[in-house]
Design an enzyme around this catalytic site. Structure first.
Site, mmCIF file in Angstrom:
data_model
loop_
_atom_site.group_PDB
_atom_site.id
_atom_site.type_symbol
_atom_site.label_atom_id
_atom_site.label_comp_id
_atom_site.label_asym_id
_atom_site.label_seq_id
_atom_site.Cartn_x
_atom_site.Cartn_y
_atom_site.Cartn_z
ATOM 1 N N LEU A 1 38.011 66.440 62.654
ATOM 2 C CA LEU A 1 38.776 65.719 63.677
ATOM 3 C C LEU A 1 38.660 64.213 63.467
ATOM 4 O O LEU A 1 37.834 63.743 62.697
ATOM 5 C CB LEU A 1 38.278 66.131 65.070
ATOM 6 C CG LEU A 1 38.589 67.595 65.424
ATOM 7 C CD1 LEU A 1 37.803 68.023 66.667
ATOM 8 C CD2 LEU A 1 40.089 67.794 65.646
ATOM 9 N N GLY B 1 50.450 61.032 62.734
ATOM 10 C CA GLY B 1 49.923 59.835 62.078
ATOM 11 C C GLY B 1 50.788 59.226 61.002
ATOM 12 O O GLY B 1 52.026 59.274 61.050
ATOM 13 N N GLY C 1 51.418 48.539 53.182
ATOM 14 C CA GLY C 1 51.800 49.054 54.490
ATOM 15 C C GLY C 1 51.630 50.560 54.561
ATOM 16 O O GLY C 1 51.291 51.211 53.566
ATOM 17 N N HIS D 1 24.834 30.930 78.462
ATOM 18 C CA HIS D 1 24.422 29.979 77.430
ATOM 19 C C HIS D 1 23.106 30.431 76.804
ATOM 20 O O HIS D 1 22.216 30.859 77.531
ATOM 21 C CB HIS D 1 24.227 28.600 78.059
ATOM 22 C CG HIS D 1 23.687 27.591 77.087
ATOM 23 N ND1 HIS D 1 24.480 27.020 76.110
ATOM 24 C CD2 HIS D 1 22.438 27.097 76.915
ATOM 25 C CE1 HIS D 1 23.748 26.181 75.385
ATOM 26 N NE2 HIS D 1 22.494 26.218 75.847
HETATM 27 P P1 FAD Z 1 46.062 59.692 62.295
HETATM 28 O O1 FAD Z 1 44.738 59.102 62.556
HETATM 29 O O2 FAD Z 1 46.672 59.492 60.962
HETATM 30 O O3 FAD Z 1 45.915 61.238 62.616
HETATM 31 C C1 FAD Z 1 46.912 62.168 62.386
HETATM 32 C C2 FAD Z 1 46.277 63.491 62.019
HETATM 33 O O4 FAD Z 1 47.276 64.495 62.023
HETATM 34 C C3 FAD Z 1 45.654 63.514 60.631
HETATM 35 O O5 FAD Z 1 44.284 63.852 60.706
HETATM 36 C C4 FAD Z 1 46.450 64.573 59.881
HETATM 37 O O6 FAD Z 1 45.640 65.352 59.008
HETATM 38 C C5 FAD Z 1 46.986 65.421 61.010
HETATM 39 N N1 FAD Z 1 48.239 66.132 60.692
HETATM 40 C C6 FAD Z 1 49.372 65.621 60.144
HETATM 41 N N2 FAD Z 1 50.319 66.569 60.043
HETATM 42 C C7 FAD Z 1 49.761 67.708 60.532
HETATM 43 C C8 FAD Z 1 50.245 69.030 60.694
HETATM 44 N N3 FAD Z 1 51.497 69.378 60.372
HETATM 45 N N4 FAD Z 1 49.407 69.948 61.222
HETATM 46 C C9 FAD Z 1 48.143 69.623 61.577
HETATM 47 N N5 FAD Z 1 47.646 68.392 61.446
HETATM 48 C C10 FAD Z 1 48.449 67.442 60.942
HETATM 49 N N6 FAD Z 1 43.132 50.763 63.225
HETATM 50 C C11 FAD Z 1 42.390 50.043 64.091
HETATM 51 O O7 FAD Z 1 42.757 49.968 65.266
HETATM 52 N N7 FAD Z 1 41.243 49.403 63.710
HETATM 53 C C12 FAD Z 1 40.802 49.457 62.433
HETATM 54 O O8 FAD Z 1 39.766 48.882 62.116
HETATM 55 C C13 FAD Z 1 41.563 50.191 61.479
HETATM 56 N N8 FAD Z 1 41.159 50.281 60.201
HETATM 57 C C14 FAD Z 1 41.891 51.013 59.318
HETATM 58 C C15 FAD Z 1 41.473 51.061 58.008
HETATM 59 C C16 FAD Z 1 42.195 51.792 57.077
HETATM 60 C C17 FAD Z 1 41.717 51.842 55.661
HETATM 61 C C18 FAD Z 1 43.354 52.494 57.482
HETATM 62 C C19 FAD Z 1 44.141 53.313 56.502
HETATM 63 C C20 FAD Z 1 43.790 52.450 58.793
HETATM 64 C C21 FAD Z 1 43.062 51.699 59.725
HETATM 65 N N9 FAD Z 1 43.475 51.601 61.053
HETATM 66 C C22 FAD Z 1 42.741 50.852 61.936
HETATM 67 C C23 FAD Z 1 44.664 52.303 61.555
HETATM 68 C C24 FAD Z 1 44.264 53.611 62.285
HETATM 69 O O9 FAD Z 1 43.532 54.410 61.403
HETATM 70 C C25 FAD Z 1 45.497 54.353 62.772
HETATM 71 O O10 FAD Z 1 46.290 53.503 63.563
HETATM 72 C C26 FAD Z 1 45.111 55.571 63.601
HETATM 73 O O11 FAD Z 1 44.349 56.457 62.840
HETATM 74 C C27 FAD Z 1 46.353 56.279 64.148
HETATM 75 O O12 FAD Z 1 45.999 57.446 64.810
HETATM 76 P P2 FAD Z 1 46.983 58.710 64.851
HETATM 77 O O13 FAD Z 1 46.248 59.745 65.637
HETATM 78 O O14 FAD Z 1 48.316 58.299 65.290
HETATM 79 O O15 FAD Z 1 47.141 59.176 63.354
HETATM 80 P P1 NAD Z 2 50.524 45.429 56.263
HETATM 81 O O1 NAD Z 2 51.941 45.715 56.585
HETATM 82 O O2 NAD Z 2 49.663 44.814 57.297
HETATM 83 O O3 NAD Z 2 50.446 44.472 54.999
HETATM 84 C C1 NAD Z 2 51.129 44.730 53.809
HETATM 85 C C2 NAD Z 2 51.397 43.424 53.090
HETATM 86 O O4 NAD Z 2 51.904 43.718 51.798
HETATM 87 C C3 NAD Z 2 52.436 42.535 53.786
HETATM 88 O O5 NAD Z 2 51.863 41.292 54.073
HETATM 89 C C4 NAD Z 2 53.591 42.476 52.787
HETATM 90 O O6 NAD Z 2 54.232 41.226 52.778
HETATM 91 C C5 NAD Z 2 52.884 42.751 51.455
HETATM 92 N N1 NAD Z 2 53.744 43.331 50.406
HETATM 93 C C6 NAD Z 2 54.604 44.369 50.522
HETATM 94 N N2 NAD Z 2 55.196 44.625 49.330
HETATM 95 C C7 NAD Z 2 54.701 43.738 48.436
HETATM 96 C C8 NAD Z 2 54.936 43.492 47.035
HETATM 97 N N3 NAD Z 2 55.779 44.223 46.310
HETATM 98 N N4 NAD Z 2 54.244 42.479 46.433
HETATM 99 C C9 NAD Z 2 53.379 41.715 47.156
HETATM 100 N N5 NAD Z 2 53.123 41.923 48.466
HETATM 101 C C10 NAD Z 2 53.782 42.910 49.104
HETATM 102 O O7 NAD Z 2 49.916 46.820 55.761
HETATM 103 P P2 NAD Z 2 48.454 47.281 55.347
HETATM 104 O O8 NAD Z 2 47.533 46.141 55.170
HETATM 105 O O9 NAD Z 2 48.662 48.234 54.221
HETATM 106 O O10 NAD Z 2 47.980 48.077 56.638
HETATM 107 C C11 NAD Z 2 48.696 49.211 57.115
HETATM 108 C C12 NAD Z 2 48.447 49.462 58.566
HETATM 109 O O11 NAD Z 2 47.097 49.847 58.822
HETATM 110 C C13 NAD Z 2 48.718 48.230 59.397
HETATM 111 O O12 NAD Z 2 49.591 48.603 60.446
HETATM 112 C C14 NAD Z 2 47.401 47.822 59.932
HETATM 113 O O13 NAD Z 2 47.496 47.321 61.255
HETATM 114 C C15 NAD Z 2 46.583 49.108 59.909
HETATM 115 N N6 NAD Z 2 45.176 48.716 59.683
HETATM 116 C C16 NAD Z 2 44.509 48.056 60.654
HETATM 117 C C17 NAD Z 2 43.228 47.615 60.431
HETATM 118 C C18 NAD Z 2 42.505 46.885 61.511
HETATM 119 O O14 NAD Z 2 42.943 46.921 62.643
HETATM 120 N N7 NAD Z 2 41.386 46.225 61.222
HETATM 121 C C19 NAD Z 2 42.619 47.820 59.215
HETATM 122 C C20 NAD Z 2 43.335 48.464 58.239
HETATM 123 C C21 NAD Z 2 44.614 48.920 58.495
#
Ligand code: FAD
Ligand code: NAD
Length: 471
Positions: free
Chosen positions: A41, A148, A277, A450
């Site tokens: 999960l 997701g 992205g 503070h």
């Molecule tokens: P998900 O977490 O993607 O969950 C969806 C789930 O559905 C998955 O486990 C998948 O296996 C399951 N699923 C899909 N299709 C099916 C199906 N047909 N049947 C059964 N199960 C299925 N956000 C933050 O706010 N802070 C952060 O620091 C942050 N860091 C991140 C770092 C990284 C490297 C990445 C990739 C993302 C990060 N994010 C962060 C973004 C965050 O992870 C997502 O916004 C969040 O997980 C979204 O939740 P969700 O439940 O919508 O989707």
């Molecule tokens: P992003 O959209 O934030 O950044 C992607 C970047 O790639 C953009 O700035 C874009 O201009 C650039 N880009 C796209 N095509 C390109 C190309 N051909 N050459 C050069 N640059 C290019 O996406 P991300 O960093 O992959 O993150 C994905 C999602 O995951 C975001 O929505 C983010 O909020 C979420 N996330 C959040 C956290 C957090 O909250 N700390 C951490 C990780 C991920």
């Protein structure tokens, strides 16, 4: 699941959106089932996102600090060695503790956890291919889709999670690469670049736009962040587009082009991280069986109450509109369950904080200066540097500032932008202020302890409507 039993709510996806909705619905007394295919999960966030990345960010920061920032603190250390396997193990321990914790909460709140892949058989029935083999069917009066997102692929570069990696590969490398290229200077790109650069890799980030951090980050803050990250060893190529990649040889060769056309060059590296992205994920859900469609970016279309055109089917989290953030998914989960059980629910999309967990951290909520200018809003700015804050000085960690943007006439806070060691924690105060419609004077007249970094927050607010004392 027994095939005959109908649930009040069936949730497809056990990520943050899905699992929070399941627990909340269980608490409200609904009969709930949650289907998750990954075998654990917590979704992307707990398994391959927020949690493992923060584990590596925290421990790589500690390593980097021990290497570079102890002598002046009166701490002489002997030989410092990286044990990457142990660092990964520590990460895995955090992840498994949390995913098992969610499983426990399911039991506590009478949520049925079905391990398998769900697909619509009809408008109320989900067929599940079970992880352990076989299949079952679950019927739901109501259904939430919470499937997701996934990493957006870069055309021509096939991800093998070894040489061409997404964030998932970047969280599990077995050794520190010598040279790493990162396509995309958004949050994922910068967090992962920080980890591997601190552990010894030479990292170059290529970003299409003229600033790092993605479009939400305030331009002045982004500039400061870039300067500080450059000082730590990261290399940046802004206004540069990666046009093609070739991973056929020993390493990876990227073709770069100035964003506005013209100058071309190549960038060689051992591995490349694709961080351009993420996109909504709905593959294999069988949407066609029930006539549900996605928009041009693959997102399921919903109304204000998260309903699709089939009103008993709602969508929350990354697979629909809005920022792809875990806490946004969580808020939608509460609201969607409340719409179901009480006919009302609420998410304030203007007060969703963003945090980048580099060092220093960058955090913001509300609008940035570029957006206010574009909208022609008359605003005023106040800021306070951590270099003038007593606690930051004591901690020998003075990089960054707090910046307020407020309505020029009413003083109502429009945006808060922080770059600093604990920006991610501090932004909660900004979010609360925005949510309650506070003015900068409201914040400044609130007593802050503070010596704390939070006093910089107070003084930045003070400097917006009056003058700060310590700067
Ligand atoms: P998900 O977490 O993607 O969950 C969806 C789930 O559905 C998955 O486990 C998948 O296996 C399951 N699923 C899909 N299709 C099916 C199906 N047909 N049947 C059964 N199960 C299925 N956000 C933050 O706010 N802070 C952060 O620091 C942050 N860091 C991140 C770092 C990284 C490297 C990445 C990739 C993302 C990060 N994010 C962060 C973004 C965050 O992870 C997502 O916004 C969040 O997980 C979204 O939740 P969700 O439940 O919508 O989707
Ligand atoms: P992003 O959209 O934030 O950044 C992607 C970047 O790639 C953009 O700035 C874009 O201009 C650039 N880009 C796209 N095509 C390109 C190309 N051909 N050459 C050069 N640059 C290019 O996406 P991300 O960093 O992959 O993150 C994905 C999602 O995951 C975001 O929505 C983010 O909020 C979420 N996330 C959040 C956290 C957090 O909250 N700390 C951490 C990780 C991920």
């Amino acid at each position: 699941a027994t095939e005959s039993e109908e649930k009040d709510l069936v949730i497809i996806g056990g990520g943050v959106a899905g699992y929070v909705a399941a627990i909340k619905a269980g608490q409200e007394g609904l009969k709930v089932a949650c289907i998750e295919k990954r075998g654990a999960l917590g979704g992307t966030c707990l398994n391959v996102g927020c949690i493992p990345s923060k584990s590596l960010l925290n421990n790589s920061h500690l390593y980097h600090q021990i290497l570079h920032d102890t002598k002046n603190r009166g701490i002489d250390v002997g030989e410092v060695k990286l044990n990457l396997a142990q660092m990964m193990k520590a990460k895995d321990t955090s992840v498994s503790g949390l995913t098992k914790g969610v499983e426990f909460l399911f039991k506590k709140n009478n949520v049925e956890y079905i391990k398998g892949t769900g697909a619509f058989a009809d408008e109320h029935t989900i067929k599940v291919n079970l992880v352990d083999g076989g299949e079952t069917h679950v019927r739901g009066k109501n259904i939430f889709i919470a499937t997701g997102s996934e990493s957006t692929p870069f055309p021509g570069l096939e991800v093998d999670e070894k040489k061409v990696i997404t964030s998932t590969g970047a969280l599990a490398l077995k050794e520190v690469p010598k040279k790493m290229a990162v396509i995309g200077g958004g949050i994922i790109g910068l967090e992962m670049a920080s980890v591997w650069s601190r552990l010894g890799a030479e990292v170059t980030v290529v970003e299409f736009l003229g600033q790092i951090g993605g479009p939400g980050m305030d331009a002045e803050v982004a500039k400061q962040a870039q300067k500080l990250l450059t000082k730590q060893g990261l290399k940046f190529k802004l206004n540069t587009k990666v046009t093609a990649g070739d991973a056929g040889g020993e390493g990876v060769k990227l073709s770069l082009e100035a964003a506005k056309g013209g100058k071309e060059e190549t960038l060689d590296s051992d591995i490349v991280l694709v961080a351009i992205g993420r996109r909504a994920y709905t593959s294999g859900l069988g949407l066609e069986a029930i006539g549900l469609e996605t928009d041009d970016r693959g997102r399921l279309v919903i109304d204000q109450e998260y309903r699709t055109k089939l009103p008993h089917i709602r969508v929350i989290g990354d697979c629909t509109f809005g920022p792809m953030l875990a806490h946004k998914a969580e808020e939608e989960a509460y609201a969607a369950v409340e719409f179901l059980t009480k006919n009302y629910g609420h998410v304030n999309y203007n007060a969703i904080p963003s945090v980048m967990y580099t060092h220093p951290e960058v955090a913001w909520v509300g609008q940035n200066e570029q957006e206010l200018k574009k909208e022609g809003i008359n605003y005023k700015v106040g800021s306070f540097p951590f270099s003038a804050n007593s606690r930051a000085k004591t901690n020998l960690d003075t990089d960054g500032m707090v910046k307020f943007l407020a309505d020029a006439e009413t003083d109502r806070i429009l945006g808060v932008h922080i770059i600093g060691a604990n920006a991610g924690e501090m932004i909660a105060e900004g979010t609360l202020a925005l949510e309650y419609g506070a003015s900068t004077e409201d914040v400044a007249r609130t007593c802050h302890a503070h010596p704390t970094l939070a006093e910089a927050f107070k003084e930045a607010a003070m400097s917006t409507y009056s003058k700060a004392i310590h700067y």
